[in-house]
Every structure is written in C-alpha cells, then in structure tokens.
Scaffold this motif. Structure first.
Motif, PDB file in Angstrom:
ATOM      1  N   GLN A 173      23.640  22.642  73.614  1.00 28.87           N
ATOM      2  CA  GLN A 173      22.989  23.184  74.810  1.00 28.87           C
ATOM      3  C   GLN A 173      21.479  22.945  74.787  1.00 28.87           C
ATOM      4  O   GLN A 173      20.885  22.606  75.811  1.00 28.87           O
ATOM      5  N   LEU A 174      20.859  23.090  73.624  1.00 30.45           N
ATOM      6  CA  LEU A 174      19.414  22.856  73.522  1.00 30.45           C
ATOM      7  C   LEU A 174      19.072  21.393  73.830  1.00 30.45           C
ATOM      8  O   LEU A 174      18.126  21.112  74.586  1.00 30.45           O
ATOM      9  N   ILE A 175      19.827  20.451  73.260  1.00 31.12           N
ATOM     10  CA  ILE A 175      19.537  19.029  73.486  1.00 31.12           C
ATOM     11  C   ILE A 175      19.845  18.651  74.929  1.00 31.12           C
ATOM     12  O   ILE A 175      19.108  17.866  75.550  1.00 31.12           O
ATOM     13  N   ALA A 176      20.924  19.192  75.504  1.00 32.26           N
ATOM     14  CA  ALA A 176      21.232  18.907  76.905  1.00 32.26           C
ATOM     15  C   ALA A 176      20.132  19.425  77.832  1.00 32.26           C
ATOM     16  O   ALA A 176      19.746  18.754  78.802  1.00 32.26           O
ATOM     17  N   THR A 177      19.591  20.603  77.535  1.00 33.54           N
ATOM     18  CA  THR A 177      18.474  21.128  78.322  1.00 33.54           C
ATOM     19  C   THR A 177      17.252  20.224  78.194  1.00 33.54           C
ATOM     20  O   THR A 177      16.559  19.950  79.186  1.00 33.54           O
ATOM     21  N   ALA A 178      17.005  19.718  76.976  1.00 37.08           N
ATOM     22  CA  ALA A 178      15.871  18.808  76.776  1.00 37.08           C
ATOM     23  C   ALA A 178      16.050  17.518  77.571  1.00 37.08           C
ATOM     24  O   ALA A 178      15.081  16.983  78.130  1.00 37.08           O
ATOM     25  N   VAL A 179      17.284  17.004  77.644  1.00 34.11           N
ATOM     26  CA  VAL A 179      17.539  15.778  78.416  1.00 34.11           C
ATOM     27  C   VAL A 179      17.213  15.995  79.890  1.00 34.11           C
ATOM     28  O   VAL A 179      16.544  15.165  80.533  1.00 34.11           O
ATOM     29  N   PHE A 180      17.642  17.117  80.466  1.00 32.60           N
ATOM     30  CA  PHE A 180      17.382  17.385  81.878  1.00 32.60           C
ATOM     31  C   PHE A 180      15.890  17.583  82.153  1.00 32.60           C
ATOM     32  O   PHE A 180      15.390  17.184  83.204  1.00 32.60           O
ATOM     33  N   VAL A 181      15.196  18.191  81.215  1.00 28.95           N
ATOM     34  CA  VAL A 181      13.757  18.406  81.415  1.00 28.95           C
ATOM     35  C   VAL A 181      12.980  17.099  81.288  1.00 28.95           C
ATOM     36  O   VAL A 181      12.033  16.825  82.043  1.00 28.95           O
ATOM     37  N   LEU A 182      13.369  16.247  80.332  1.00 28.05           N
ATOM     38  CA  LEU A 182      12.632  15.003  80.076  1.00 28.05           C
ATOM     39  C   LEU A 182      12.980  13.888  81.052  1.00 28.05           C
ATOM     40  O   LEU A 182      12.207  12.926  81.184  1.00 28.05           O
ATOM     41  N   MET A 186       9.916  11.512  81.312  1.00 25.01           N
ATOM     42  CA  MET A 186       9.974  10.411  80.347  1.00 25.01           C
ATOM     43  C   MET A 186      11.414   9.918  80.243  1.00 25.01           C
ATOM     44  O   MET A 186      12.172  10.366  79.370  1.00 25.01           O
ATOM     45  N   PRO A 187      11.813   9.009  81.135  1.00 24.91           N
ATOM     46  CA  PRO A 187      13.214   8.556  81.150  1.00 24.91           C
ATOM     47  C   PRO A 187      13.664   7.905  79.850  1.00 24.91           C
ATOM     48  O   PRO A 187      14.806   8.093  79.414  1.00 24.91           O
ATOM     49  N   THR A 188      12.771   7.133  79.209  1.00 26.79           N
ATOM     50  CA  THR A 188      13.153   6.450  77.967  1.00 26.79           C
ATOM     51  C   THR A 188      13.486   7.456  76.868  1.00 26.79           C
ATOM     52  O   THR A 188      14.504   7.346  76.171  1.00 26.79           O
ATOM     53  N   VAL A 189      12.617   8.451  76.726  1.00 25.74           N
ATOM     54  CA  VAL A 189      12.854   9.499  75.720  1.00 25.74           C
ATOM     55  C   VAL A 189      14.117  10.281  76.070  1.00 25.74           C
ATOM     56  O   VAL A 189      14.901  10.666  75.183  1.00 25.74           O
ATOM     57  N   LEU A 192      17.133   8.274  74.960  1.00 24.63           N
ATOM     58  CA  LEU A 192      17.309   8.361  73.502  1.00 24.63           C
ATOM     59  C   LEU A 192      17.860   9.735  73.105  1.00 24.63           C
ATOM     60  O   LEU A 192      18.728   9.841  72.234  1.00 24.63           O
ATOM     61  N   THR A 193      17.351  10.778  73.763  1.00 25.77           N
ATOM     62  CA  THR A 193      17.843  12.125  73.478  1.00 25.77           C
ATOM     63  C   THR A 193      19.305  12.267  73.894  1.00 25.77           C
ATOM     64  O   THR A 193      20.099  12.924  73.204  1.00 25.77           O
TER      65      THR A 193
END
Length: 208
Positions: A173-182, A186-189, A192-193
């Motif tokens: 859940q933490l990584i999925a939230t980071a993907v939506f925020v980034l 920062m699409p490239t990051v 990768l996430t």
C-alpha cells in the motif's frame, strides 16, 4: 481526514456486524463441487489432480500413521492459500492478518500434536525436553527452558505469520501510494517504483 494505512487490517463492519465470517466462508464457494458423474469436466479434473499432487508431496515424508491427518492438513492449506491470495486483490480483507484467527488455528493443532505425542510415545515426547549429553547441573534449567519454548511456540509462530502478512500488505500500500503521487510529477521514477511494486507483489504471492 485521511484514513490510516492500518485501517485495511481492521475487520470490516456492516450495520455493526463483523464481516470476517463472510471472508472466511467465501473461499469454499470458489471451488467447484465434484459431480456424481463418471466423467468430470476439465476444471474439476485439474482441481483434483492439483490436490492429489499436493497431498502426495505433503504426506511423503510421514509414516503411514501420519496419513490420517491428510484431510485436515490439506483442507487447512488450501483454505489458507485461497484467503491469502484473495487478500492480495485491491479492496479486499485478509482474515489471516488477524492474530485471533491465526491463534485459533495454531493452538488447537499444536495442542493436538502435543497430546497425541504424549499419549502414543510419552518417552520420546518427554525426551525432547532434555537434549542428549546435557551436564547434570543444567538439567533442571534446560527442562524449564524447553517446556516454556514448547508452550510459547504457537504464540511465537502466530505472531510471526501475522507480522509477515501485515508488513507485506502495508508495504504494498505504501509503494502503491508513492506511485500515484509520483506519476504526475516524475513519471520515470513512478515507473521504476511500479516495477518494484510488481516484484514485491510476486514476493507476496509466494508468501501467500
């Protein structure tokens, strides 16, 4: 107000009624019931073959006396695998993240093995409390330590399983939230996430 990440581990309620009973019952609805016909369809045939292979692998190291546990152990393993895999789907509840459920499974099975061991082979069962070649002054201390470790085993294993499942779901859940925020910034990051998230999901499937 933002919901806590730990709210996903709370037992869902509807009209004040816990829905964990439905989450526990649901896996059995997903499996087709074997028919009374001579020839089964492909789905039932594959299901029977997988369960037979799994039973053979599980019972292979055990002697013939232990094969009477096959139905209980295989049913429990199929049940746990199913609810753990369903718990990886979005917006689902994983009952095995509840310590009470894990302890409810662990304590009766552990107690049954201890009681049966004491009844059938009391000498061997009691011999495990004292390692061979122990110095005489250490015998009372080691017996106490081994007895405590025997009784604490289901609690320790239950807590460890609960922590593994909880940590995995929380990390996803933490990584999925980071993907939506980034993603917009920062699409490239974010890509990768998302790759890390995919690999972590594969790991969680293996854990399940």
């Amino acid at each position: 107000m933002m919901m806590s990440f730990f709210d996903q581990f709370a037992s869902p309620l509807h009209l004040g009624i816990p829905l964990i009973a439905i989450a526990i019952t649901l896996p059995w609805v997903l499996y087709p019931t074997p028919s009374s016909r001579w020839i089964n369809n492909r789905l039932i045939t594959v299901q029977g073959w997988l369960i037979n292979r799994f039973t053979n692998q599980l019972m292979l190291p055990l002697n013939m006396g232990g094969h009477k546990w096959a139905l209980l152990l295989v049913s429990l393993m199929v049940f746990l695998i199913t609810i753990n895999m369903l718990g990886l789907l979005p917006y689902t509840f994983t009952p095995t993240t509840q310590l009470s459920l894990n302890m409810g499974f662990a304590v009766p099975l552990w107690l049954a093995t201890v009681i049966i061991g004491m009844r059938n082979q009391p000498t061997v069962a009691l011999g495990h409390l004292l390692p061979e070649g122990t110095p005489i002054p250490l015998i009372p201390v080691l017996i106490i330590i081994e007895t405590i470790s025997l009784f604490i085993r289901p609690l320790a294993l239950g807590v460890r399983l609960t922590a593994n499942l909880t940590a995995g779901h929380l990390l996803i859940q933490l990584i999925a939230t980071a993907v939506f925020v980034l993603l917009p910034m920062m699409p490239t990051v974010a890509i990768l996430t998302a790759t890390v998230l995919f690999l972590l999901t594969l790991l969680e499937i293996a854990v399940a």
